[in-house]
Design an enzyme around this catalytic site. Structure first.
Site, mmCIF file in Angstrom:
data_model
loop_
_atom_site.group_PDB
_atom_site.id
_atom_site.type_symbol
_atom_site.label_atom_id
_atom_site.label_comp_id
_atom_site.label_asym_id
_atom_site.label_seq_id
_atom_site.Cartn_x
_atom_site.Cartn_y
_atom_site.Cartn_z
ATOM 1 N N THR A 22 -11.864 0.422 -8.200
ATOM 2 C CA THR A 22 -10.756 -0.532 -8.345
ATOM 3 C C THR A 22 -10.884 -1.322 -9.646
ATOM 4 O OG1 THR A 22 -10.777 -0.700 -5.948
ATOM 5 C CG2 THR A 22 -9.420 -2.296 -7.138
ATOM 6 N N LYS A 77 1.864 1.784 -3.616
ATOM 7 C CA LYS A 77 0.659 2.035 -4.410
ATOM 8 C C LYS A 77 0.149 3.457 -4.181
ATOM 9 C CE LYS A 77 -2.546 -1.118 -3.811
ATOM 10 N NZ LYS A 77 -3.770 -1.874 -3.396
ATOM 11 N N SER A 94 -10.490 6.742 -3.053
ATOM 12 C CA SER A 94 -10.575 6.980 -1.599
ATOM 13 C C SER A 94 -9.922 8.319 -1.267
ATOM 14 C CB SER A 94 -9.860 5.873 -0.818
ATOM 15 O OG SER A 94 -10.680 4.747 -0.661
ATOM 16 N N GLN A 131 0.821 -1.215 0.000
ATOM 17 C CA GLN A 131 0.000 0.000 0.000
ATOM 18 C C GLN A 131 0.855 1.265 0.000
ATOM 19 O OE1 GLN A 131 -3.604 -0.879 0.551
ATOM 20 N NE2 GLN A 131 -3.860 1.045 -0.547
ATOM 21 N N GLY A 154 -12.447 -0.330 2.773
ATOM 22 C CA GLY A 154 -12.805 -1.741 2.611
ATOM 23 C C GLY A 154 -11.707 -2.558 1.952
ATOM 24 N N ASP A 155 -11.868 -3.857 2.020
ATOM 25 C CA ASP A 155 -11.030 -4.832 1.310
ATOM 26 C C ASP A 155 -11.859 -6.116 1.330
ATOM 27 O OD1 ASP A 155 -8.099 -5.154 0.213
ATOM 28 O OD2 ASP A 155 -8.408 -6.959 1.387
ATOM 29 N N LYS A 175 -2.823 -0.939 6.668
ATOM 30 C CA LYS A 175 -3.788 -2.008 6.372
ATOM 31 C C LYS A 175 -4.236 -2.598 7.700
ATOM 32 C CE LYS A 175 -5.610 -4.127 2.789
ATOM 33 N NZ LYS A 175 -5.805 -3.613 1.418
HETATM 34 P P1 NDP Z 1 -14.674 -9.029 -1.937
HETATM 35 O O1 NDP Z 1 -14.756 -9.521 -0.546
HETATM 36 O O2 NDP Z 1 -15.717 -8.122 -2.449
HETATM 37 O O3 NDP Z 1 -14.542 -10.244 -2.944
HETATM 38 C C1 NDP Z 1 -13.507 -11.164 -2.825
HETATM 39 C C2 NDP Z 1 -13.684 -12.228 -3.886
HETATM 40 O O4 NDP Z 1 -12.508 -13.039 -3.913
HETATM 41 C C3 NDP Z 1 -14.831 -13.160 -3.600
HETATM 42 O O5 NDP Z 1 -15.328 -13.655 -4.805
HETATM 43 C C4 NDP Z 1 -14.156 -14.256 -2.783
HETATM 44 O O6 NDP Z 1 -14.822 -15.509 -2.783
HETATM 45 C C5 NDP Z 1 -12.828 -14.374 -3.481
HETATM 46 N N1 NDP Z 1 -11.835 -14.852 -2.526
HETATM 47 C C6 NDP Z 1 -11.462 -14.259 -1.365
HETATM 48 N N2 NDP Z 1 -10.567 -14.998 -0.715
HETATM 49 C C7 NDP Z 1 -10.348 -16.082 -1.489
HETATM 50 C C8 NDP Z 1 -9.532 -17.214 -1.369
HETATM 51 N N3 NDP Z 1 -8.723 -17.375 -0.295
HETATM 52 N N4 NDP Z 1 -9.564 -18.134 -2.358
HETATM 53 C C9 NDP Z 1 -10.376 -17.983 -3.444
HETATM 54 N N5 NDP Z 1 -11.183 -16.921 -3.606
HETATM 55 C C10 NDP Z 1 -11.172 -15.989 -2.654
HETATM 56 O O7 NDP Z 1 -13.221 -8.318 -2.009
HETATM 57 P P2 NDP Z 1 -12.684 -7.281 -3.093
HETATM 58 O O8 NDP Z 1 -13.281 -7.537 -4.405
HETATM 59 O O9 NDP Z 1 -12.759 -5.931 -2.496
HETATM 60 O O10 NDP Z 1 -11.115 -7.652 -3.110
HETATM 61 C C11 NDP Z 1 -10.569 -8.574 -4.053
HETATM 62 C C12 NDP Z 1 -9.074 -8.334 -4.160
HETATM 63 O O11 NDP Z 1 -8.834 -6.984 -4.596
HETATM 64 C C13 NDP Z 1 -8.263 -8.481 -2.878
HETATM 65 O O12 NDP Z 1 -6.995 -8.974 -3.188
HETATM 66 C C14 NDP Z 1 -8.145 -7.045 -2.392
HETATM 67 O O13 NDP Z 1 -7.034 -6.885 -1.524
HETATM 68 C C15 NDP Z 1 -7.943 -6.335 -3.699
HETATM 69 N N6 NDP Z 1 -8.227 -4.891 -3.733
HETATM 70 C C16 NDP Z 1 -9.433 -4.415 -3.335
HETATM 71 C C17 NDP Z 1 -9.686 -3.061 -3.394
HETATM 72 C C18 NDP Z 1 -11.014 -2.487 -3.054
HETATM 73 O O14 NDP Z 1 -11.180 -1.291 -3.243
HETATM 74 N N7 NDP Z 1 -11.975 -3.258 -2.583
HETATM 75 C C19 NDP Z 1 -8.654 -2.118 -3.847
HETATM 76 C C20 NDP Z 1 -7.445 -2.748 -4.326
HETATM 77 C C21 NDP Z 1 -7.252 -4.084 -4.248
HETATM 78 P P3 NDP Z 1 -15.659 -15.979 -1.484
HETATM 79 O O15 NDP Z 1 -16.862 -15.113 -1.463
HETATM 80 O O16 NDP Z 1 -15.913 -17.413 -1.694
HETATM 81 O O17 NDP Z 1 -14.742 -15.734 -0.301
HETATM 82 O O1 2IT Z 2 -5.852 -2.632 -1.397
HETATM 83 C C1 2IT Z 2 -6.379 -1.520 -1.504
HETATM 84 O O2 2IT Z 2 -5.843 -0.588 -2.121
HETATM 85 C C2 2IT Z 2 -7.698 -1.306 -0.885
HETATM 86 N N1 2IT Z 2 -8.254 -2.240 -0.324
HETATM 87 C C3 2IT Z 2 -8.334 0.053 -0.909
HETATM 88 C C4 2IT Z 2 -7.768 0.931 0.176
HETATM 89 C C5 2IT Z 2 -8.455 2.249 0.360
HETATM 90 O O3 2IT Z 2 -8.051 2.933 1.312
HETATM 91 O O4 2IT Z 2 -9.350 2.607 -0.389
#
Ligand code: NDP
Ligand code: 2IT
Length: 450
Positions: free
Chosen positions: A213, A118, A382, A115, A169-170, A130
């Site tokens: 994202t 990034k 954000s 982060q 969120g994450d 984080k």
């Molecule tokens: P969500 O919780 O909305 O969705 C996560 C998705 O990934 C779900 O489909 C979930 O399946 C799947 N998943 C999670 N853990 C696992 C695992 N161990 N094995 C297989 N599938 C898995 O999260 P986000 O979409 O927000 O985040 C997804 C990725 O993007 C993460 O790596 C996060 O760090 C990254 N990210 C998110 C940002 C954001 O703004 N939200 C910003 C930048 C990066 P299930 O429902 O079965 O767990």
């Molecule tokens: O991994 C990421 O960059 C995030 N989950 C978003 C972080 C944020 O502060 O919006």
């Protein structure tokens, strides 16, 4: 890499591993960054003299706390909460909260470390952090989620603030959870401030933050493709995950004329040869965000293939967008993708490709955008939400989307600037790592030994 740099890398990593035992994801993230940066540091001795690498890999502060809560049966439950305040050289700590049973110190340290770079790449004034908990939201009632969020924030609130540390969120933390946590923060501190991002539109949130994202990842992939006179039009896209990032990666891929054919969750993946269109995407959004069901239901509804306990990388595509979680794409997957003709990989997730997979992408010379560059659109918006909160003035959808696009284009330029190799190949890993590093390192030097 020269043998002296290789030696320095091994020496540095031995110290990191000894000092942070068992934190394999943290070691992986540090190794990737330090491998890129060491040659640059050798040419710029001030960073060595100031021991920037040693300092930047040590969190400024780590908070670990008990999170007790009552489930619907009235039974006491206990989870472990964390916040890693990694680096505040260029702004308040900023980064998401993850609620997932696998959460531990090493995973959150890798995420906080990524982060820092990034956030620097976005050009906005945000440090890196984080946090999260080993809490599993699956199968919990809304009431249980609220109880957990309130207890989590009851402790976290004393460590964060709009000018100190601004979580978001994450995985496992979306609009519902941010709402419950914001409510508790406001109640305890008696202040309505931009202490969290990803808030609802009616109470301080920014338009386009939910989309940011996924949209940003596609914008970044589009920029990479322009360097080879290519575009999304008519391309087949394989996407993993089905949460926030994956959903909006599908939406933007569609808008640019591509055909997304897969989605996944932790139970398996679906393959839809006709493409996931706008209507099917609405079904997925309702399934995942409201009904909180499994992706398998998509295959049942539309009569397409579902593969249990598998990831989608064996399906033929031009573009792959990993949008689920870390280390979900290994060397075999990478080889298979390249063999099948995939020539673009842009990471919506954080560190979804293993180190060996990344090596294959670079060796084969495909367009590979690492997470800290490709998924920076989320934290960038954000940052724009924080700006709007400070001004107490919301911006229109168009204005935020335009700024997001500009930020992704600029991150791409930074990667080109620092990542272009002698033969003209753009190594986005190197470009993102060096480009993210310089501003933070220079700020650390300017602020003295703190
Ligand atoms: P969500 O919780 O909305 O969705 C996560 C998705 O990934 C779900 O489909 C979930 O399946 C799947 N998943 C999670 N853990 C696992 C695992 N161990 N094995 C297989 N599938 C898995 O999260 P986000 O979409 O927000 O985040 C997804 C990725 O993007 C993460 O790596 C996060 O760090 C990254 N990210 C998110 C940002 C954001 O703004 N939200 C910003 C930048 C990066 P299930 O429902 O079965 O767990
Ligand atoms: O991994 C990421 O960059 C995030 N989950 C978003 C972080 C944020 O502060 O919006």
């Amino acid at each position: 890499m020269s043998s002296s740099v290789d030696h320095l890398l091994k020496e540095f990593m031995a110290k990191i591993v000894a000092k942070n035992p068992g934190e394999s994801e943290f070691h992986q993230a540090v190794h990737e960054v330090v491998e890129s940066i060491l040659p640059y540091i050798e040419e710029h001795p001030k960073y060595k003299k100031e021991r920037i690498l040693e300092r930047i890999t040590e969190p400024e502060r780590i908070i670990i706390f008990r999170v007790p809560w009552l489930n619907d049966k009235g039974e006491a439950q206990v989870n472990r909460g964390f916040r890693i305040e990694m680096n505040s050289a260029i702004g308040p700590y900023k980064g998401g909260l993850r609620f997932h049973p696998t959460v531990n110190l090493g995973i959150l340290k890798f995420l906080a470390f990524e982060q820092v770079f990034k956030n620097s790449l976005t050009t906005l004034p945000m440090g890196g952090g984080k946090g999260g908990a080993d809490f599993d939201p699956k199968g919990k009632s809304d009431n249980e989620i609220m109880k957990f969020c309130q207890s989590f924030m009851t402790e976290l609130q004393r460590h964060i603030g709009q000018d100190t540390d601004v979580p978001a969120g994450d995985i496992g933390v979306g609009g519902r959870e941010i709402g419950f946590m914001f409510g508790q923060y406001k109640r305890i501190r008696n202040e309505f401030t931009g202490v969290l991002t990803g808030k609802g539109i009616g109470w301080g949130g920014s338009l386009i933050r939910p989309e940011a994202t996924g949209y940003g990842t596609v914008y970044f992939a589009e920029e990479m493709m322009k360097t080879r006179d290519e575009s999304f039009e008519g391309k087949t896209v394989v996407i993993s995950g089905s949460g926030n990032v994956a959903q909006f990666a599908v939406e933007k891929s569609l808008a640019l004329g591509a055909k997304p054919v897969t989605l996944s969750d932790s139970s398996g993946y679906i393959y839809d040869p006709d493409g996931i269109d706008e209507e099917k995407l609405q079904f997925v959004m309702d399934l995942k965000n409201n009904r909180r069901g499994r992706i398998k239901v998509y295959a049942e509804k539309y009569g397409v293939k579902y593969v249990e306990d598998a990831r989608p990388w064996g399906e033929k595509c031009d573009i792959a967008l990993p949008c689920a979680t870390q280390n979900e794409l290994d060397a075999d997957d990478a080889r298979q993708l390249v063999e099948n003709g995939c020539f673009v990989v842009a990471e919506g997730a954080n560190m979804p490709s293993t180190a060996e997979a990344v090596e294959i992408f670079l060796e084969k010379g495909i367009l590979y955008g690492p997470g800290k560059a490709a998924n920076a659109g989320g934290v960038a918006v954000s940052g724009l939400e924080m700006t709007q909160n400070s001004m107490r003035l919301p911006w229109s959808r168009e204005e935020v989307d335009q700024r997001l696009k500009e930020i992704m284009v600029n991150i791409h330029k930074t990667c080109e600037k620092y990542g272009e190799e002698d033969n003209g190949f753009i190594n986005y890993v190197k470009g993102a790592n060096i480009g993210g590093f310089i501003k933070v390192a220079d700020a650390m030097i300017a602020q003295g030994l703190v």
